[in-house]
Design a protein around this motif. Structure first.
Motif, PDB file in Angstrom:
ATOM      1  N   PRO A  29       0.823  -1.211   0.000  1.00 20.28           N
ATOM      2  CA  PRO A  29       0.000   0.000   0.000  1.00 20.28           C
ATOM      3  C   PRO A  29       0.863   1.270   0.000  1.00 20.28           C
ATOM      4  O   PRO A  29       0.556   2.244  -0.677  1.00 20.28           O
ATOM      5  CB  PRO A  29      -0.829  -0.096   1.279  1.00 20.28           C
ATOM      6  N   GLN A  30       1.978   1.233   0.757  1.00 20.52           N
ATOM      7  CA  GLN A  30       2.871   2.397   0.825  1.00 20.52           C
ATOM      8  C   GLN A  30       3.614   2.588  -0.500  1.00 20.52           C
ATOM      9  O   GLN A  30       3.816   3.712  -0.956  1.00 20.52           O
ATOM     10  CB  GLN A  30       3.885   2.217   1.959  1.00 20.52           C
ATOM     11  N   LEU A  31       3.988   1.472  -1.134  1.00 23.46           N
ATOM     12  CA  LEU A  31       4.693   1.535  -2.417  1.00 23.46           C
ATOM     13  C   LEU A  31       3.757   2.060  -3.504  1.00 23.46           C
ATOM     14  O   LEU A  31       4.146   2.877  -4.334  1.00 23.46           O
ATOM     15  CB  LEU A  31       5.217   0.134  -2.779  1.00 23.46           C
ATOM     16  N   ARG A  32       2.501   1.609  -3.446  1.00 16.66           N
ATOM     17  CA  ARG A  32       1.497   2.072  -4.421  1.00 16.66           C
ATOM     18  C   ARG A  32       1.315   3.590  -4.296  1.00 16.66           C
ATOM     19  O   ARG A  32       1.238   4.302  -5.297  1.00 16.66           O
ATOM     20  CB  ARG A  32       0.175   1.336  -4.180  1.00 16.66           C
ATOM     21  N   ALA A  33       1.268   4.081  -3.068  1.00 18.38           N
ATOM     22  CA  ALA A  33       1.109   5.523  -2.824  1.00 18.38           C
ATOM     23  C   ALA A  33       2.330   6.286  -3.332  1.00 18.38           C
ATOM     24  O   ALA A  33       2.223   7.346  -3.942  1.00 18.38           O
ATOM     25  CB  ALA A  33       0.894   5.786  -1.335  1.00 18.38           C
ATOM     26  N   ALA A  34       3.526   5.721  -3.099  1.00 17.92           N
ATOM     27  CA  ALA A  34       4.773   6.367  -3.556  1.00 17.92           C
ATOM     28  C   ALA A  34       4.816   6.415  -5.089  1.00 17.92           C
ATOM     29  O   ALA A  34       5.236   7.404  -5.682  1.00 17.92           O
ATOM     30  CB  ALA A  34       5.988   5.620  -3.011  1.00 17.92           C
ATOM     31  N   LEU A  35       4.337   5.338  -5.722  1.00 15.59           N
ATOM     32  CA  LEU A  35       4.291   5.281  -7.192  1.00 15.59           C
ATOM     33  C   LEU A  35       3.362   6.351  -7.737  1.00 15.59           C
ATOM     34  O   LEU A  35       3.695   7.055  -8.687  1.00 15.59           O
ATOM     35  CB  LEU A  35       3.777   3.907  -7.645  1.00 15.59           C
ATOM     36  N   ALA A  36       2.188   6.459  -7.121  1.00 16.18           N
ATOM     37  CA  ALA A  36       1.187   7.441  -7.575  1.00 16.18           C
ATOM     38  C   ALA A  36       1.756   8.848  -7.466  1.00 16.18           C
ATOM     39  O   ALA A  36       1.603   9.677  -8.369  1.00 16.18           O
ATOM     40  CB  ALA A  36      -0.078   7.310  -6.748  1.00 16.18           C
ATOM     41  N   GLN A  37       2.456   9.113  -6.380  1.00 15.75           N
ATOM     42  CA  GLN A  37       3.059  10.431  -6.156  1.00 15.75           C
ATOM     43  C   GLN A  37       4.167  10.692  -7.185  1.00 15.75           C
ATOM     44  O   GLN A  37       4.275  11.781  -7.744  1.00 15.75           O
ATOM     45  CB  GLN A  37       3.644  10.467  -4.746  1.00 15.75           C
ATOM     46  N   ASP A  38       4.959   9.648  -7.459  1.00 14.90           N
ATOM     47  CA  ASP A  38       6.078   9.778  -8.382  1.00 14.90           C
ATOM     48  C   ASP A  38       5.610  10.038  -9.819  1.00 14.90           C
ATOM     49  O   ASP A  38       6.294  10.688 -10.593  1.00 14.90           O
ATOM     50  CB  ASP A  38       6.937   8.492  -8.323  1.00 14.90           C
ATOM     51  N   ARG A  39       4.416   9.508 -10.129  1.00 11.83           N
ATOM     52  CA  ARG A  39       3.917   9.630 -11.511  1.00 11.83           C
ATOM     53  C   ARG A  39       3.141  10.915 -11.753  1.00 11.83           C
ATOM     54  O   ARG A  39       2.737  11.197 -12.853  1.00 11.83           O
ATOM     55  CB  ARG A  39       3.049   8.406 -11.845  1.00 11.83           C
ATOM     56  N   GLN A  40       2.893  11.671 -10.693  1.00 11.18           N
ATOM     57  CA  GLN A  40       2.106  12.910 -10.831  1.00 11.18           C
ATOM     58  C   GLN A  40       2.933  13.997 -11.523  1.00 11.18           C
ATOM     59  O   GLN A  40       4.124  14.097 -11.310  1.00 11.18           O
ATOM     60  CB  GLN A  40       1.641  13.396  -9.468  1.00 11.18           C
TER      61      GLN A  40
END
Length: 200
Positions: free
Chosen positions: A189-200
């Motif tokens: 869940p934390q990695l998914r959130a980090a990915l979403a932030q990185d792709r913004q």
């Protein structure tokens, strides 16, 4: 972050990571050949951190490291952070473990209690650790190996809730119950959130 460098040269470990990461749309790659990171930490978490930082800095990519190992109560927590260096081969490591348990007089299942621990650390391309989690799987050490799958100590590590050794379990069951699977469940869940932030 579409490429994630796995801070390991262990092919079995990289394959296992690849399976666990598949649904996140990440491509897992092994660390560059010849890159050696000295594991000087006294805990699994410290070693995971060292590896993630070093591999991220060396590659300029996001890096995921795990340090994992087996801790046996009757042996005072050994082999612990030295699990991979306990002997030269998987077979020799298992033989040494069984011999040391026999020498310690650990003959009953309760005297052979153990746990596998996996510490995961994710480092940014700048080499800064941004996520850390730990997963633990309790079990006991059998007196003889069972099963053909897995690697390392898997054939002698028996998980009572599954009634199988790691080496007897299908991949899906090991992914769910195993220490690395449990650590990933906490990380995802934390990695998914980090990915979403990185792709913004």
């Amino acid at each position: 972050m579409t490429t994630l460098v796995i801070a390991s040269g262990n092919a079995g470990k990289v394959r296992e990571f690849g399976r666990l990461l598949a649904d996140l749309g990440l491509e897992a790659q092994p660390q560059p050949e010849g890159l050696e990171v000295e594991e000087t930490g006294s805990t699994f978490a410290e070693n995971a951190r060292l590896k993630a930082e070093a591999v991220a800095r060396a590659t300029g990519c996001w890096a995921l490291a795990d340090d994992s190992g087996l801790s046996v109560d009757a042996l005072g927590g050994a082999p612990g952070v030295h699990s991979a260096r306990y002997a030269d081969t998987d077979t020799a490591r298992i033989q040494r473990l069984l011999q040391e348990l026999a020498d310690a007089g650990a003959t009953t299942p309760s005297a052979r209690s153990a746990q596998f621990t996996a510490a995961l650390a994710l480092a940014s391309p700048e080499g800064e650790v941004v996520l850390e989690v730990e997963g633990i799987c309790p079990g006991t050490i059998l007196e003889a190996p069972r099963g053909e799958g897995g690697f390392g100590y898997d054939p002698v590590f028996f998980v009572p809730e599954a009634k199988f050794t790691f080496a007897e379990m299908p991949h899906s069951q090991k992914a769910e119950l195993g220490h690395r699977g449990r650590a990933f469940a906490a990380l995802k869940p934390q990695l998914r959130a980090a990915l979403a932030q990185d792709r913004q």
